[in-house]
Each structure stands twice: as C-alpha cells, then as structure tokens.
Design a protein around this motif. Structure first.
Motif: not given
Ligand SMILES: Cc1cc2nc3c(=O)[nH]c(=O)nc-3n(C[C@H](O)[C@H](O)[C@H](O)COP(=O)(O)O)c2cc1C
Length: 147
Positions: A7, A23, A27, A30-31, A47, A49, A61, A64-65, A68, A70, A92
C-alpha cells in the motif's frame, strides 16, 4: 502460503524523523512476534509499505495501520498469496530513497515525482515484481563503510 500486501499513504505533516524511528523500532518487535516481514519506504512524505505474512496476520495488521493517525490516504494496490516471502530476513526493512530511485526500481523512464511513480505502478501492476527484486538488491547490499 504467505500473503503479500502493498500500500501507499501520505505521512501526517507533523511526523518527525524521531517519531518515525520509534515507530519502526516498535514495528520490528511486533512484526517479529507476529511473523510479519517486509519493507517500509519513505519518500517525499509518502509511505510505500510491503507487508508479508500469514493472510490473517497481514489483514489484522493492516486494519491497525489504517487507523493510525500518523498517515492518511491509504491505497492498497496489491494483495495476493505469494509462493515465498521476498523479505524473509527483514522484520521491517527501511529505505528513504529519492523519487527518481523508486522510479528506477519500477523500471520507469522519466517519472520524477513519487505521485507519478505510484500512479504508474497502480495502472501497471506488472511492474511490481521487478520493483520487489530491485528493492531487495538495495537492502541486501552492505551499506558503504560497513564492509
Ligand atoms: C506507515 C506506517 C507503517 C506501520 N507499519 C507497522 C508494522 O509494520 N508493524 C506494526 O506492528 N505496526 C506498524 N505501524 C504502527 C501501527 O499502525 C500501530 O501503531 C501499531 O501496530 C500498534 O498498534 P496497537 O496500538 O493497536 O497495538 C505502522 C504505522 C504507520 C503509520
């Protein structure tokens, strides 16, 4: 069978480099725990990814992303099962290239903004395998000074 999702999105204007580093560190942890691998490319506030893993894990995931704050304007332009992971060794990877470099990865001539590179890839998804191979070449290369 592993699943791959690609994406693009636009970073929030106030996202600082330090925030990005935190971040990325979070990540990676968690990954590793979820069996997710991939690469995050950041170019001119955009971005790109690539996420790989079990389909359910990738989709969870991605949900969740998508929430976000951000980033915004998320466009998923590829998702399918893949014979094997391309980024098996990277929880990552991170790259911050120029738009011209991304254009070369996608083997495009003359695309000089990240927006034009992304729209070319979206309209010609056949460019994605070459792009993945070219990204791999970059991250697999030892960086200058480390050898
Ligand atoms: C561009 C971008 C890429 C992200 N990539 C990942 C990722 O690969 N793995 C991950 O765990 N969180 C990633 N995040 C963060 C997640 O959006 C999220 O904050 C994180 O997984 C924690 O989620 P939680 O608070 O629900 O546990 C990314 C965020 C952004 C903005």
């Amino acid at each position: 069978m592993p699943f791959r999702l690609i994406y693009s999105s636009e970073a929030a204007p106030d996202l600082a480099t330090a925030d990005l580093e935190v971040m990325l560190e979070e990540s990676r942890i968690r990954n590793l725990a979820r069996g997710i691998t991939g690469v995050l490319v950041f170019v001119d506030g955009v971005f790109l990814q690539i996420l790989e893993g079990e389909k359910d894990n990738v989709h969870d995931l991605m949900e969740t992303i998508e929430r976000d704050p951000r980033h915004h304007g998320i466009k998923v332009f590829h998702e399918r099962e893949t014979g094997e992971r391309a980024f098996a060794s990277w929880s990552m990877a991170y790259l911050s290239p120029s738009a011209e470099e991304v254009s070369r990865w996608a083997e495009l001539d003359g695309a000089t903004t990240i927006g034009s590179v992304l729209s070319s890839i979206e309209s010609e998804p056949g460019r994605l395998p070459a792009m993945v191979v070219n990204i791999l070449k970059v991250i697999a290369e030892p960086s200058p000074g480390t050898g």
